[in-house]
Motif scaffolding. Structure first.
Motif, PDB file in Angstrom:
ATOM      1  N   ALA A  34      -5.527  -1.309  -1.932  1.00 15.22           N
ATOM      2  CA  ALA A  34      -5.967  -0.224  -0.237  1.00 15.22           C
ATOM      3  C   ALA A  34      -6.916  -1.081   0.667  1.00 15.22           C
ATOM      4  O   ALA A  34      -6.398  -0.285   2.266  1.00 15.22           O
ATOM      5  CB  ALA A  34      -7.084   0.742  -1.101  1.00 15.22           C
ATOM      6  N   ARG A  35      -7.827  -2.188   0.022  1.00 14.39           N
ATOM      7  CA  ARG A  35      -8.271  -2.783   1.563  1.00 14.39           C
ATOM      8  C   ARG A  35      -7.513  -4.188   2.285  1.00 14.39           C
ATOM      9  O   ARG A  35      -7.579  -4.090   3.631  1.00 14.39           O
ATOM     10  CB  ARG A  35      -9.042  -3.967   0.703  1.00 14.39           C
ATOM     11  N   ARG A  36      -5.934  -4.477   1.327  1.00 14.52           N
ATOM     12  CA  ARG A  36      -5.158  -4.367   2.540  1.00 14.52           C
ATOM     13  C   ARG A  36      -4.490  -4.009   3.417  1.00 14.52           C
ATOM     14  O   ARG A  36      -4.141  -3.967   4.202  1.00 14.52           O
ATOM     15  CB  ARG A  36      -4.004  -5.639   1.204  1.00 14.52           C
ATOM     16  N   TYR A  37      -4.446  -2.771   2.884  1.00 19.37           N
ATOM     17  CA  TYR A  37      -4.161  -1.213   4.079  1.00 19.37           C
ATOM     18  C   TYR A  37      -5.014  -1.380   4.743  1.00 19.37           C
ATOM     19  O   TYR A  37      -4.594  -1.286   5.749  1.00 19.37           O
ATOM     20  CB  TYR A  37      -3.052  -0.269   2.894  1.00 19.37           C
ATOM     21  N   GLU A  38      -6.289  -0.964   4.564  1.00 15.36           N
ATOM     22  CA  GLU A  38      -6.702  -1.142   5.805  1.00 15.36           C
ATOM     23  C   GLU A  38      -7.669  -1.896   6.450  1.00 15.36           C
ATOM     24  O   GLU A  38      -8.345  -1.853   7.457  1.00 15.36           O
ATOM     25  CB  GLU A  38      -8.326  -0.557   5.153  1.00 15.36           C
ATOM     26  N   GLN A  39      -6.400  -3.125   6.623  1.00  6.55           N
ATOM     27  CA  GLN A  39      -7.428  -4.378   7.696  1.00  6.55           C
ATOM     28  C   GLN A  39      -6.726  -4.191   8.411  1.00  6.55           C
ATOM     29  O   GLN A  39      -5.040  -4.064   8.910  1.00  6.55           O
ATOM     30  CB  GLN A  39      -7.188  -5.325   6.948  1.00  6.55           C
TER      31      GLN A  39
ATOM     32  N   GLU B 272       3.175  -1.027 -10.858  1.00  3.98           N
ATOM     33  CA  GLU B 272       2.665  -1.334  -9.772  1.00  3.98           C
ATOM     34  C   GLU B 272       3.361  -1.147  -8.341  1.00  3.98           C
ATOM     35  O   GLU B 272       2.078  -1.659  -6.898  1.00  3.98           O
ATOM     36  CB  GLU B 272       2.241  -3.082 -10.105  1.00  3.98           C
ATOM     37  N   ASN B 273       4.378  -1.652  -8.140  1.00 11.20           N
ATOM     38  CA  ASN B 273       5.118  -1.321  -7.485  1.00 11.20           C
ATOM     39  C   ASN B 273       5.165  -0.094  -6.136  1.00 11.20           C
ATOM     40  O   ASN B 273       4.930  -0.035  -5.170  1.00 11.20           O
ATOM     41  CB  ASN B 273       7.033  -1.645  -7.403  1.00 11.20           C
ATOM     42  N   ILE B 274       4.725   1.042  -6.719  1.00  8.51           N
ATOM     43  CA  ILE B 274       3.859   1.716  -6.793  1.00  8.51           C
ATOM     44  C   ILE B 274       3.509   2.072  -5.356  1.00  8.51           C
ATOM     45  O   ILE B 274       2.310   2.493  -4.453  1.00  8.51           O
ATOM     46  CB  ILE B 274       3.828   3.489  -7.615  1.00  8.51           C
ATOM     47  N   LEU B 275       2.163   0.928  -5.973  1.00 10.18           N
ATOM     48  CA  LEU B 275       1.112   0.324  -5.388  1.00 10.18           C
ATOM     49  C   LEU B 275       1.549  -0.133  -4.146  1.00 10.18           C
ATOM     50  O   LEU B 275       0.936   0.471  -2.436  1.00 10.18           O
ATOM     51  CB  LEU B 275      -0.166  -0.277  -5.716  1.00 10.18           C
ATOM     52  N   TYR B 276       2.361  -0.013  -3.703  1.00 10.68           N
ATOM     53  CA  TYR B 276       2.688  -1.717  -2.684  1.00 10.68           C
ATOM     54  C   TYR B 276       4.522  -0.355  -1.828  1.00 10.68           C
ATOM     55  O   TYR B 276       4.797  -1.216  -0.669  1.00 10.68           O
ATOM     56  CB  TYR B 276       3.682  -2.566  -2.958  1.00 10.68           C
ATOM     57  N   THR B 277       4.532   0.856  -1.891  1.00 14.38           N
ATOM     58  CA  THR B 277       5.543   1.392  -1.193  1.00 14.38           C
ATOM     59  C   THR B 277       4.577   2.286  -0.235  1.00 14.38           C
ATOM     60  O   THR B 277       4.671   2.607  -0.953  1.00 14.38           O
ATOM     61  CB  THR B 277       5.885   1.680  -2.619  1.00 14.38           C
ATOM     62  N   LEU B 278       4.915   1.904   0.439  1.00 13.08           N
ATOM     63  CA  LEU B 278       4.355   2.345   1.926  1.00 13.08           C
ATOM     64  C   LEU B 278       5.155   3.604   1.476  1.00 13.08           C
ATOM     65  O   LEU B 278       6.383   3.428   1.793  1.00 13.08           O
ATOM     66  CB  LEU B 278       4.858   1.079   3.398  1.00 13.08           C
ATOM     67  N   VAL B 279       4.432   4.549   1.609  1.00 14.39           N
ATOM     68  CA  VAL B 279       4.976   6.272   2.328  1.00 14.39           C
ATOM     69  C   VAL B 279       4.129   6.202   3.776  1.00 14.39           C
ATOM     70  O   VAL B 279       3.260   6.844   3.156  1.00 14.39           O
ATOM     71  CB  VAL B 279       4.175   6.872   0.971  1.00 14.39           C
ATOM     72  N   GLY B 280       4.808   6.970   4.689  1.00 13.66           N
ATOM     73  CA  GLY B 280       4.217   7.182   5.631  1.00 13.66           C
ATOM     74  C   GLY B 280       3.469   5.974   6.515  1.00 13.66           C
ATOM     75  O   GLY B 280       4.413   5.551   7.657  1.00 13.66           O
ATOM     76  N   SER B 281       1.855   5.630   6.185  1.00 10.42           N
ATOM     77  CA  SER B 281       1.328   5.112   6.857  1.00 10.42           C
ATOM     78  C   SER B 281       0.677   3.890   6.631  1.00 10.42           C
ATOM     79  O   SER B 281       0.173   4.136   5.268  1.00 10.42           O
ATOM     80  CB  SER B 281       0.455   4.956   8.155  1.00 10.42           C
ATOM     81  N   SER B 282       0.004   2.829   6.726  1.00 10.72           N
ATOM     82  CA  SER B 282      -1.156   1.680   5.881  1.00 10.72           C
ATOM     83  C   SER B 282      -2.207   2.879   5.679  1.00 10.72           C
ATOM     84  O   SER B 282      -2.645   2.789   4.695  1.00 10.72           O
ATOM     85  CB  SER B 282      -1.300   0.624   6.719  1.00 10.72           C
ATOM     86  N   GLN B 283      -2.434   3.682   6.566  1.00 10.64           N
ATOM     87  CA  GLN B 283      -3.538   3.868   6.295  1.00 10.64           C
ATOM     88  C   GLN B 283      -3.983   5.946   5.437  1.00 10.64           C
ATOM     89  O   GLN B 283      -4.655   6.069   4.605  1.00 10.64           O
ATOM     90  CB  GLN B 283      -3.960   4.852   8.139  1.00 10.64           C
ATOM     91  N   ILE B 284      -2.541   6.195   5.422  1.00 13.27           N
ATOM     92  CA  ILE B 284      -2.136   7.038   4.586  1.00 13.27           C
ATOM     93  C   ILE B 284      -2.335   6.661   2.916  1.00 13.27           C
ATOM     94  O   ILE B 284      -3.090   6.954   1.804  1.00 13.27           O
ATOM     95  CB  ILE B 284      -0.882   7.527   4.607  1.00 13.27           C
ATOM     96  N   MET B 285      -1.872   5.598   2.974  1.00 13.82           N
ATOM     97  CA  MET B 285      -1.622   4.607   1.273  1.00 13.82           C
ATOM     98  C   MET B 285      -3.376   4.070   1.086  1.00 13.82           C
ATOM     99  O   MET B 285      -3.620   4.089  -0.097  1.00 13.82           O
ATOM    100  CB  MET B 285      -0.514   3.632   1.896  1.00 13.82           C
TER     101      MET B 285
END
Length: 291
Positions: A286-291, A179-192
């Motif tokens: 994914a929705r959290r990154y897009e907010q 699960e931690n992979i999903l929260y590890t920011l790579v690049g930007s919130s938009q990319i994630m």
């Protein structure tokens, strides 16, 4: 100690062909010396063919040996097709200048596998990555490389992802993602956000399963498991396990090693969320990154 397979001098079709001819010889109760004495092929060449290390196996040699072993016509045609595959240029050959030593072996195995079983606790697996996610990783890993070099490596990775959507001999792939992979920011919130939606969409394919190993699962195996890929093959080709890290890779083909990895992998499977809850969780993050 686990074995580290050196498969760099052979290919999967060559190994399949070699094993088939060896089995045919042994079924006739013949030794290599006996076959060499009765045919025009030396013992050394026969041995290399059976080990999958002979790069120039010709149709006439396969036909000759197959008929000497009294194989049926359908089997002879199959073995001749394997011989043809053994000399065919692989799709990634044009990228060979970008491929690290030994990863060439993995790409060959990946190209012929029928089933994949991934476990990844650190980063989105390459076959699931979007181009922007992959490009960000390449820039971080090789900051001195030119933009062209980075884009070529990303193109290679995108070419690899096509294996999940191919029509001919479709593969079956399961991905267990910590699960931690999903929260590890790579690049930007938009990319994630885009990356996670891509994963969720892929998980709706009939041949792709993506499951999340949640934080609450703890350490199901009782120890830290490395990223790994179990690869199964058609025609009873023995399974292998591939592991990789920043400084190198290992390929395990010993039957006991593979059995041990498979047992540990099954423990991780049992602790993971089922497909729909996994998909829901991925889309929620994914929705959290897009907010």
């Amino acid at each position: 100690m686990p074995s580290k397979a050196d498969l760099s001098s052979t290919t999967l079709p060559r190994r399949q062909l070699g094993r088939a001819l060896r089995d045919a010889r042994q079924a006739r109760g013949l030794t290599l010396d006996q076959v060499a004495a009765a045919t025009r092929i030396s013992r050394a060449t026969l041995s290399r063919i059976e080990l999958g290390q002979y790069a120039r196996v010709r149709d006439m040699e396969v036909d000759y040996l197959s008929r000497y072993y009294c194989l049926p016509e359908a089997r002879i045609d199959y073995l001749k097709a394997l011989a043809s595959e053994a000399s065919t240029k692989v799709w990634y050959q044009d990228y060979r200048h970008l491929i690290l030593p030994r990863f060439n072996t993995y790409l060959e195995l990946e190209s012929f596998a029928s089933e994949f079983w991934f476990y990844q606790p650190i980063v989105i697996p390459g076959l699931l990555q979007t181009a922007d996610y992959a490009r960000t990783l390449e820039r971080l890993h090789r900051p001195d490389d030119s933009l062209d070099e980075i884009n070529n490596r990303v193109d290679l990775r995108m070419q690899r992802t096509r294996i999940l959507a191919r029509q001919h001999l479709p593969v079956r792939a399961e991905f267990l993602l910590q699960e931690n992979i999903l929260y590890t920011l790579v690049g930007s919130s938009q990319i994630m956000g885009t990356q996670l939606r891509h994963i969720a969409d892929l998980s709706t394919r009939d041949n792709v399963t993506i499951r999340v190993l949640p934080f609450t699962a703890g350490l199901p195996t009782g120890s830290v498991m490395p990223p790994h890929i179990l690869l199964d093959f058609p025609d009873n080709e023995p399974s292998v396990v591939h592991t990789e890290a920043a400084i190198g890779t290992m390929t395990f083909d010993d039957a006991e090693d593979v059995k041990r990895f498979r047992a540990l992998h099954e423990t991780l499977q049992q602790a993971s969320l089922e497909e729909q809850p996994s998909r829901d969780r991925i889309r929620k993050i994914a929705r959290r990154y897009e907010q």
